[in-house]
Design a protein around this motif. Structure first.
Motif, PDB file in Angstrom:
ATOM      1  N   ARG A 133       0.689  -0.720  -0.061  1.00  0.00           N
ATOM      2  CA  ARG A 133      -0.304   0.197  -0.283  1.00  0.00           C
ATOM      3  C   ARG A 133       0.601   1.701  -0.254  1.00  0.00           C
ATOM      4  NH1 ARG A 133      -1.207  -1.419   5.427  1.00  0.00           N
ATOM      5  NH2 ARG A 133      -2.615  -1.951   5.258  1.00  0.00           N
ATOM      6  N   GLU A 161      -6.040  -1.066  -3.577  1.00  0.00           N
ATOM      7  CA  GLU A 161      -6.530  -2.088  -1.653  1.00  0.00           C
ATOM      8  C   GLU A 161      -7.368  -2.244  -1.574  1.00  0.00           C
ATOM      9  OE1 GLU A 161      -3.932  -2.789   2.930  1.00  0.00           O
ATOM     10  OE2 GLU A 161      -3.770  -0.833   2.004  1.00  0.00           O
ATOM     11  N   MET A 192      -3.665  -6.148  -2.894  1.00  0.00           N
ATOM     12  CA  MET A 192      -3.605  -5.404  -4.056  1.00  0.00           C
ATOM     13  C   MET A 192      -3.460  -5.962  -5.013  1.00  0.00           C
ATOM     14  SD  MET A 192      -2.105  -3.075  -1.723  1.00  0.00           S
ATOM     15  CE  MET A 192      -2.140  -1.328  -2.723  1.00  0.00           C
ATOM     16  N   LYS A 203       0.004   4.163  -2.549  1.00  0.00           N
ATOM     17  CA  LYS A 203      -0.065   5.695  -1.917  1.00  0.00           C
ATOM     18  C   LYS A 203       1.320   6.958  -2.683  1.00  0.00           C
ATOM     19  CE  LYS A 203      -1.607   4.585   2.332  1.00  0.00           C
ATOM     20  NZ  LYS A 203      -2.107   4.370   4.073  1.00  0.00           N
TER      21      LYS A 203
END
Length: 358
Positions: free
Chosen positions: A138, A158, A216, A142
């Motif tokens: 993650r 996610e 993911m 981001k």
């Protein structure tokens, strides 16, 4: 003196998150066979922790001889060492000021404690948790939107339920599913709405969501080139760029790196994407990562990228550890006309690092 360690099972250990962790056989053998690798970047007088000092010394000398055959005097600019490294089977009781592994995890800390490491040399529970959380995929998801600009692509989501994955599959038709923590080539599944629907991976996904809490999901892209950028984070949070890493993969698994100068690698990449875009991406990473890593991580790391559909994917994933790209940088030539390939091959029951012509 710094004690260096090659623990390639690190990514799997992060997923397990256990102090008493036994890596799969392949990971243990890779560590045993290539444990000498840190000698390539260790400073004069440093030590390398290995299982078999005699084997490490032999393999290290064979590799340096191979490098000299391929690169001649060029390799001297990289080694710069007058003596063979110190090989250690345990953590020296005296003289160790710092420990630098491939990557930090609970299992390695427990191993080093058993081998005599002082607590002052080992990370705390909080520090290990910081590394693990930042190593979750993650983090790259981001960062990705912040690296986007004209000429780039890439999305990452996610998901915590199979229904979320199914919705994305219907939207994009082809997906790549990735375990939040997994080693190179493992923890990947490919979905196609028509040929390989989610039902074919239902068991794998259920187990993954139970074990790691999420998955993911990324659109599938027609990849033209794998590569990455290697960096290092200092104690004050500043990021230094180390160099490009041009590597090869098979079904997501690492198979080798190009050994060449930075100029030569930039010329290779320029055939796919503009160098201005490449440089601006590098500058953004150096500017953005301090806010993420400062106070939580110190050491080498890599950002994997790719060229797909004529565009740059600027952050496929972040490897918060040393990478094979760093190994390649440690032994690359200084002559722009010299280009070689570094491969890890399994030969006669053992892993070998080989230098070959392209």
């Amino acid at each position: 003196m710094t004690l260096h360690i090659f623990n390639p099972e690190h990514d799997i250990a992060l997923a397990a998150n256990l102090s008493n962790f036994t890596a799969p056989h392949a990971g243990r053998q890779l560590r045993h066979d290539l444990g000498f690798l840190p000698a390539l970047w260790a400073a004069e007088g440093d030590s390398v922790l290995v299982e078999n000092p005699a084997r490490a010394d032999y393999d290290y000398m064979r590799l340096t001889q191979s490098l000299k055959r391929h690169f001649g005097k060029a390799i001297d600019a990289h080694t710069g060492k007058k003596t063979v490294p110190n090989w250690e089977k345990k953590v020296p009781a005296l003289g160790t000021a710092e420990i630098q592994p491939w990557g930090w995890d609970k299992a390695l800390r427990a191993q080093l404690k058993r081998l005599g490491a002082d607590d002052a040399l080992l990370p705390s529970d909080d520090q290990l948790e910081d590394v693990r959380l930042l190593s979750h995929r993650r983090t790259s998801a981001k960062l990705l939107p912040q690296l986007q600009s004209e000429g780039t692509l890439g999305e990452s989501f996610e998901c915590t339920t199979a229904n979320e994955v199914e919705q994305l599959l219907q939207r994009y038709q082809r997906l790549v599913l990735k375990a939040p923590w997994s080693s190179s080539g493992r923890g990947l599944r490919f979905l196609d709405a028509e040929r390989t629907p989610l039902s074919m991976q239902a068991g794998w996904l259920k187990n993954l969501l139970s074990a790691q809490g999420s998955v993911m999901a990324e659109p599938f892209y027609n990849k033209a080139k794998d590569f990455g950028m290697e960096f290092s984070c200092r104690a004050d949070g500043t990021i230094s760029y180390e160099g490009l890493s041009l590597f090869h993969t098979t079904n997501g698994a690492y198979t080798g790196n190009i050994l060449a100068t930075e100029n030569a690698k930039r010329e290779m990449i320029s055939r796919f994407v503009s160098l201005d875009l490449l440089d601006s991406t590098k500058e953004k990473i150096c500017a953005l990562l301090p806010t993420i890593l400062k106070g939580k991580y110190v050491g080498p790391f890599g950002v994997d990228m790719m060229i797909a559909e004529g565009k740059l994917h600027p952050c496929v994933e972040i490897n918060l550890r040393r990478t094979m790209g760093h190994v390649a940088l440690a032994i690359s030539p200084t002559d722009d006309d010299l280009v070689r390939v570094m491969r890890i091959e399994y030969v006669d029951g053992a892993y070998k690092l080989k230098i070959q012509r392209p």
